[in-house]
Design an enzyme around this catalytic site. Structure first.
Site, PDB file in Angstrom:
ATOM      1  N   SER A 122       0.510   7.250   2.542  1.00 15.87           N
ATOM      2  CA  SER A 122       1.274   8.587   3.049  1.00 15.87           C
ATOM      3  C   SER A 122       2.473   8.502   1.782  1.00 15.87           C
ATOM      4  CB  SER A 122       1.444   7.588   4.508  1.00 15.87           C
ATOM      5  OG  SER A 122       0.372   7.115   4.966  1.00 15.87           O
ATOM      6  N   GLN A 126       0.884  -1.268   0.187  1.00 16.38           N
ATOM      7  CA  GLN A 126      -0.182   0.130   0.496  1.00 16.38           C
ATOM      8  C   GLN A 126       0.749   1.245  -0.086  1.00 16.38           C
ATOM      9  OE1 GLN A 126      -2.375   0.852   3.340  1.00 16.38           O
ATOM     10  NE2 GLN A 126      -3.806   1.882   2.499  1.00 16.38           N
ATOM     11  N   ASN A 171      -6.883   7.058  15.332  1.00 14.66           N
ATOM     12  CA  ASN A 171      -7.817   7.014  16.226  1.00 14.66           C
ATOM     13  C   ASN A 171      -8.646   8.449  16.050  1.00 14.66           C
ATOM     14  OD1 ASN A 171      -7.447   4.356  15.964  1.00 14.66           O
ATOM     15  ND2 ASN A 171      -6.994   4.029  18.160  1.00 14.66           N
ATOM     16  N   GLU A 220      -9.803  -0.902   5.192  1.00 15.81           N
ATOM     17  CA  GLU A 220      -8.810  -1.270   5.784  1.00 15.81           C
ATOM     18  C   GLU A 220      -8.961  -0.715   6.992  1.00 15.81           C
ATOM     19  OE1 GLU A 220      -4.637   1.244   5.848  1.00 15.81           O
ATOM     20  OE2 GLU A 220      -6.372   2.198   5.600  1.00 15.81           O
TER      21      GLU A 220
END
Length: 648
Positions: free
Chosen positions: A120, A117, A342, A235
């Site tokens: 970022s 992946q 989070n 994800e």
């Protein structure tokens, strides 16, 4: 056990390697894990829900959950191809072309091609829309340039999928294209990044005019952000993190606590809570209405850390030489960071689900007709016992209502903080073997009953005003009368000591009746918690401080988002308990609903501030009700002990 689950269990028992495979980021580990994946694919188990032509079985989604549970229970190897299998594949099946699926999915299932992946970037972590890597139009395709970081599996992967800015847009989310590229193509450099545990689980990727053909664009150029949000949902949700990982870890934790006498008893409540959390996550996986991916990600990531921290605390000084748990702990620490931190997930929940700081309307599935009717009735009028009888609530047990019907009604009773011995008179006492005339009086609402059942219920709620008082000891049922009466912290609620009278009977109806009462109390707690969340959200939208609604402040949004997560995962646990009526599951639901409601109560008072601390506002009805119901029908400690005894 379903035939599919039995097949998977038998195959894994015969095929899971006896010794752990080498670490996946090493050359020997790479080879061993790819070999394992080919064995899975050969058995049709690499991706059971995919269409058969791509290497799957076209199985229903529930089979993926069953496979995940069995896979982790068997201690099977880490899936080297997880980025492709669980993130890219569902994205291609939704947004890709048939040619892309036919070309990419079969070698992915066999681990002939492992995917990384590549999302970022150094300046685009949680703020993914800030990506700077570019895709420039070229003859027959695109030239990629820039830098990606924290790319999981990139050290051993063959290909990668990522987002690239392909055009200027008025907003950062515009002009983004979703592309797949070869990690061994000219112009690609992969630099491993050691993690906390010393492994190279992710890497930096440098791209210098790397050519990608048009057939490797997913969707339309410029539409990448919308498609990427689909991948992000997988994800953050069940696709990447099914319940199997947490159920297996919770079972290992229970075994560890039994074996370790060094400090295990000190952490019994935390062990029980870890088991409850794993069961709640499993219940949500099978629930007909899924919670938002952001809520799912918050729940599993916090649960994973709690499971492993508890294990390390149980082990005490032995923890540092227990790699099974220390490795898992270090991996769990990454959970609150990857797939969107989070903090970002709490913001998403607060804005998109709770509608903070601005309203978005009612969320969630429509209420069933009976619950909607009760909600309207309780909202439009004062709720009396006669009104409950008129609505059919007092006669639920006598009319043959299922436990699912019962909790539906009791959620509404809790939502409106309806007073009275509700669980006693409506759920528990009617389920006992009692004379027919008593049962008819209860069903019609002419008789209000209560009971004491030590140690679960040491006192009889509203015993000074009830028409019928019972004392249950073991399986013996006695008539009773009110003795000393004690004022509750809940206005208008009184607890009576019960003076025993004559024996009315005994029998097998007692245990089930007490479980129904406990289940009803748990539903009241869930309903009350939801009411306080709704009150808090409404207040946070309208209460202005420092020139803006208080719901615009991150601290308020995040606190209410945590309440929403707790309530969302308590609900399926409650419904699972109602479906099976197993003691341990009812205890799990009671603890989870109580803890979620208490979290809602504390948040509600903090959000409302001083006005919430007054009788004038009315919040206190729910605050005090939740506090007493949390301890009623078995204290949290009592239920946690019962869970541990059952699973031991």
């Amino acid at each position: 056990m379903t035939p599919f689950r039995a097949e998977v269990r038998a195959w894994l028992a015969a095929n899971v390697p006896a010794a752990p495979l080498p670490r996946v980021d090493t050359p020997e580990g790479d080879l061993a894990h790819r070999t394992w994946e080919r064995r899975l694919a050969g058995a049709g188990l690499a991706a059971v829900c995919w269409p058969a032509e791509y290497g799957g079985r076209a199985a229903p989604p529930v089979h993926a959950i069953e496979f995940d549970e069995e896979y982790h229970a068997a201690g099977a190897p880490v899936r080297i191809g997880q980025n492709g299998l669980f993130l890219l594949a569902p994205t291609l099946l939704t947004h890709g072309t048939p040619e892309q699926c036919a070309r990419i999915l079969p070698p992915m299932a066999r681990a002939d091609e492992v995917w990384a992946q590549a999302w970022s970037e150094p300046q685009a972590g949680s703020d993914l829309a800030a990506i700077r890597s570019r895709a420039t139009r070229a003859d027959g395709g695109w030239l990629l340039s820039g830098q990606k970081t924290w790319s999981s599996r990139a050290v051993v992967a063959d290909r990668a999928f990522g987002l690239f800015r392909s055009a200027a847009g008025e907003r950062p989310h515009q002009g983004v294209t979703y592309l797949m590229f070869d990690l061994r193509a000219p112009g690609v450099t992969v630099r491993p990044i050691p993690q906390l545990d010393g492994t190279a689980g992710f890497a930096e990727i440098f791209l210098d005019d790397v050519f990608v053909p048009d057939e490797d664009v997913i969707g339309e150029p410029g539409d990448g952000w919308r498609i990427a949000m689909s991948t992000a949902g997988h994800e953050r949700g069940l696709s990447l993190r099914g319940p199997g990982r947490f159920l297996a870890a919770a079972d290992r934790l229970v075994r560890l606590t039994r074996m370790t006498r060094l400090s295990g008893d000190e952490y019994r409540d935390r062990v029980a809570d870890a088991w409850i959390g794993a069961r709640a996550y499993r219940a949500q996986a099978y629930a007909p209405t899924p919670v938002p991916p952001s809520a799912t990600k918050l729940f599993w990531s916090e649960l994973d850390v709690a499971l492993h921290e508890t294990a390390l605390d149980v082990l005490g000084p032995l923890a540092e030489i227990s790699p099974e748990w220390t490795d898992g702990y270090l991996f769990a620490l990454a959970g609150p960071i990857y797939a969107g931190t989070n903090e970002i997930q709490r913001d998403i929940l607060a804005k998109r689900v709770l509608g903070l700081p601005h309203p978005t309307g009612r969320t969630g599935p429509p209420q069933p007709p009976f619950a909607a009717m009760l909600h309207k009735m309780f909202t439009d009028r004062d709720v009396t016992w006669a009104a409950l009888a008129e609505a059919g609530v007092t006669g639920l047990i006598d009319d043959g209502a299922t436990p699912a019907d019962l909790i539906m009604a009791f959620e509404e009773l809790g939502h409106h903080a309806v007073p009275g011995p509700l669980a006693e008179s409506i759920a528990c006492v009617p389920a006992l073997d009692l004379p027919a005339e008593w049962r008819s009086g209860l069903a019609a609402g002419r008789t209000v009953a209560t009971l004491a059942a030590p140690p679960r219920l040491p006192y009889a709620a509203h015993g000074d005003t009830a028409d019928l008082i019972l004392l249950v000891t073991g399986e013996e049922i006695r008539a009773g009368r009110a003795g000393a009466v004690h004022e509750s912290m809940v206005a208008g609620r009184r607890l009576a000591e019960v003076v025993p009278g004559k024996v009315l009977g005994s029998g097998s109806s007692v245990p089930k009746a007490l479980e129904l009462g406990t289940l009803a109390c748990a539903a009241q707690l869930l309903g009350a918690g939801r009411a306080m969340l709704e009150m808090s959200v409404g207040y946070a939208r309208t209460r202005t401080q420092f020139g803006q609604p208080i719901g615009a402040f991150q601290a308020v949004r995040h606190r209410l988002a945590d309440v929403a997560v707790a309530l969302s995962f308590a609900e399926p646990l409650l419904h699972a308990a109602a479906a099976g009526l197993e003691e341990r599951d009812i205890s799990a639901a009671k603890v989870a609903c109580g803890e979620a409601a208490l979290r809602a109560a504390r948040a509600a008072l903090q959000v409302h501030g001083a006005i919430g601390y007054t009788r004038e506002h009315g919040l206190g009805r729910w605050l005090t009700l939740v506090r007493v119901l949390h301890q009623a029908w078995g204290t949290p400690a009592w239920h946690r002990r019962r869970i541990l005894e059952a699973i031991a």
